[in-house]
Design an enzyme around this catalytic site. Structure first.
Site, PDB file in Angstrom:
ATOM      1  N   SER A 261       1.136  -1.221   0.182  1.00 17.53           N
ATOM      2  CA  SER A 261      -0.291  -0.134  -0.085  1.00 17.53           C
ATOM      3  C   SER A 261       0.602   1.269   0.443  1.00 17.53           C
ATOM      4  O   SER A 261       1.547   1.300  -1.194  1.00 17.53           O
ATOM      5  CB  SER A 261      -0.627   0.011   1.289  1.00 17.53           C
ATOM      6  OG  SER A 261      -1.707   1.070   1.127  1.00 17.53           O
ATOM      7  N   THR A 262       0.644   2.235   0.994  1.00 24.46           N
ATOM      8  CA  THR A 262       1.884   3.835   0.921  1.00 24.46           C
ATOM      9  C   THR A 262       2.943   2.851   0.442  1.00 24.46           C
ATOM     10  O   THR A 262       3.436   2.317   2.320  1.00 24.46           O
ATOM     11  CB  THR A 262       1.318   4.042   2.499  1.00 24.46           C
ATOM     12  OG1 THR A 262      -0.160   3.746   2.606  1.00 24.46           O
ATOM     13  CG2 THR A 262       1.734   5.760   2.040  1.00 24.46           C
TER      14      THR A 262
ATOM     15  N   ASP B 117      -4.663  -4.737   6.242  1.00 21.46           N
ATOM     16  CA  ASP B 117      -5.125  -5.861   4.990  1.00 21.46           C
ATOM     17  C   ASP B 117      -4.293  -6.281   4.828  1.00 21.46           C
ATOM     18  O   ASP B 117      -2.754  -5.975   3.906  1.00 21.46           O
ATOM     19  CB  ASP B 117      -5.734  -4.716   3.579  1.00 21.46           C
ATOM     20  CG  ASP B 117      -6.055  -5.547   2.405  1.00 21.46           C
ATOM     21  OD1 ASP B 117      -6.852  -6.942   2.587  1.00 21.46           O
ATOM     22  OD2 ASP B 117      -5.710  -4.979   1.458  1.00 21.46           O
TER      23      ASP B 117
ATOM     24  N   HIS C 172      -2.575  -0.868  -3.283  1.00 23.52           N
ATOM     25  CA  HIS C 172      -3.378   0.050  -2.872  1.00 23.52           C
ATOM     26  C   HIS C 172      -3.324   1.181  -3.899  1.00 23.52           C
ATOM     27  O   HIS C 172      -2.040   1.769  -3.223  1.00 23.52           O
ATOM     28  CB  HIS C 172      -4.121   0.197  -1.531  1.00 23.52           C
ATOM     29  CG  HIS C 172      -4.252  -0.293  -0.639  1.00 23.52           C
ATOM     30  ND1 HIS C 172      -3.525  -0.973  -0.082  1.00 23.52           N
ATOM     31  CD2 HIS C 172      -4.308  -1.853  -1.015  1.00 23.52           C
ATOM     32  CE1 HIS C 172      -4.562  -2.041   0.522  1.00 23.52           C
ATOM     33  NE2 HIS C 172      -4.568  -2.638   0.040  1.00 23.52           N
TER      34      HIS C 172
ATOM     35  N   MET D  83      -0.446   0.651   5.065  1.00 28.23           N
ATOM     36  CA  MET D  83      -1.288   1.503   6.414  1.00 28.23           C
ATOM     37  C   MET D  83      -1.836   0.489   6.487  1.00 28.23           C
ATOM     38  O   MET D  83      -3.118  -0.064   5.763  1.00 28.23           O
ATOM     39  CB  MET D  83      -1.188   2.619   6.254  1.00 28.23           C
ATOM     40  CG  MET D  83      -2.762   2.918   7.521  1.00 28.23           C
ATOM     41  SD  MET D  83      -1.660   3.900   8.368  1.00 28.23           S
ATOM     42  CE  MET D  83      -2.831   4.481   9.484  1.00 28.23           C
TER      43      MET D  83
END
Length: 357
Positions: free
Chosen positions: A177-178, A300, A203, A297
């Site tokens: 993600s991030t 997930d 993401h 973050m």
């Protein structure tokens, strides 16, 4: 709890108003100012430096990329690029991530109610995640000569020319993600052309994944493409789950793996969800799979990675020092889901070793 202080920079008054309303609805976020351009933003920052900046790409007096580069050189602050993100603008946003932006969000569409609550949740979660980002030097995308990359022969057996059986074909599933776009680039650039098949959930907003896959395809020895329903997972190819309204899952068809790209509700606050991919790998690949969870973050992927490990897969988590945001890996480690915790620079080597037969 300390609030995340946000500075909004966008030349559209309606977007500034919408972003202020969306972010202020979260009690953990405080919008300290909304500026029409980088020059006004600089004046606000003289009085108070924000925890996060949301930054428009196209503005009349100074574009967002130019401001971002100056900001990273003079006063590094976590930046989330905010864009309408049509296909033509995706390459510009990739440049922003290379320049130091930690994430990308879609601008709120004023007057459009479709999936409004989900879109607003994503904006708020992305901004809070960015506040935890570790800013530092990133390795530039510089394709190297083949002899400088990892040798496939050192860790992978040569192709035999015969069909793989149900019990020997390997597949790698990665979630991020991030900070993941640049981290994934570093990993995939290291892989040789005959690496095992890979499926990735990163993401990111709708329409962005196609440009992301195209960029990686031009930098890597393996083929990289945005996943489509029914695509075969094969040696030398990485499939990027499309952003938007669908999940990407791994399925078995005889002696091969394919991806299923289907609509569905949010899972672990995301769509596509890393948990959905990892759970499908646990169910359909078992010990023939390798799971890797990287910077991001939230949580997930943590549950799904544990399911993969329980099913016999080898599992890895990126370490804290090299993670832009040590959220997803931390949750996976805390659950006992990772066989090994490794720095970013060693993930490609561990992946190849774990899939060697």
């Amino acid at each position: 709890m300390k609030k995340t202080r946000v500075l909004i920079i966008d030349d559209s008054a309606s977007v500034r108003q919408a972003m202020t309303a969306i972010l202020s609805a979260d009690p953990q976020i405080e919008v300290i100012a909304a500026a029409a351009d980088p020059f006004a933003a600089a004046r606000y920052m003289q009085a108070q430096v924000p925890d996060v900046i949301t930054l428009d790409v196209e503005m009349p007096r100074m574009d967002g990329i130019t401001f971002l580069r100056r900001l990273m050189a003079q006063c590094p602050v976590p930046v989330v690029m905010c864009s309408s993100l049509v296909e033509e603008g995706s390459e510009t946003l990739l440049q922003a991530l290379e320049a130091g932006a930690v994430d990308v969000i879609l601008k709120p569409r004023v007057g459009v109610a479709d999936h409004l609550a989900e879109a607003h949740l994503l904006i708020r979660e992305t901004v809070k995640g960015a506040a935890r980002a570790r800013l530092g030097a990133r390795r530039a995308p510089t394709p190297r000569a083949p002899q400088q990359k990892l040798s496939a022969d050192a860790v992978l057996p040569p192709p035999t020319g015969r069909a793989m059986s149900k019990t020997t074909e390997m597949v790698v599933c990665i979630g991020a993600s991030t900070g993941g776009t640049e981290a994934l680039r570093e990993v995939l650039e290291e892989l040789p052309a005959n690496s095992p098949g890979i499926v990735i959930v990163q993401h990111m907003p709708e329409s962005f994944t196609r440009a992301f896959a195209r960029r990686l395809d031009g930098l890597c020895q393996i083929d990289v493409k945005e996943a489509e329903d029914g695509d075969t997972v094969m040696r030398g190819r990485a499939l990027i789950a499309p952003g938007g309204l669908r999940h990407t899952m791994l399925e078995r068809q005889g002696a091969r793996y394919v991806v299923s790209v289907k609509e569905g509700p949010l899972v672990s606050r995301h769509r596509p969800s890393v948990d959905v991919l990892f759970r499908s790998a646990a169910r359909n690949a078992g010990s023939n799979a390798v799971g890797i969870i990287m910077t991001g973050m939230g949580d997930d992927g943590a549950r799904g990675l544990l399911e993969m490990k329980t099913a016999g897969a080898r599992t890895f988590a990126q370490d804290e020092e090299t993670s832009i945001v040590f959220g997803m890996p931390k949750e996976a480690i805390a659950r006992g889901a990772a066989d090994k915790v490794v720095p970013l620079g060693r993930i490609a080597r561990e992946l190849l070793t774990a899939t060697a037969r």
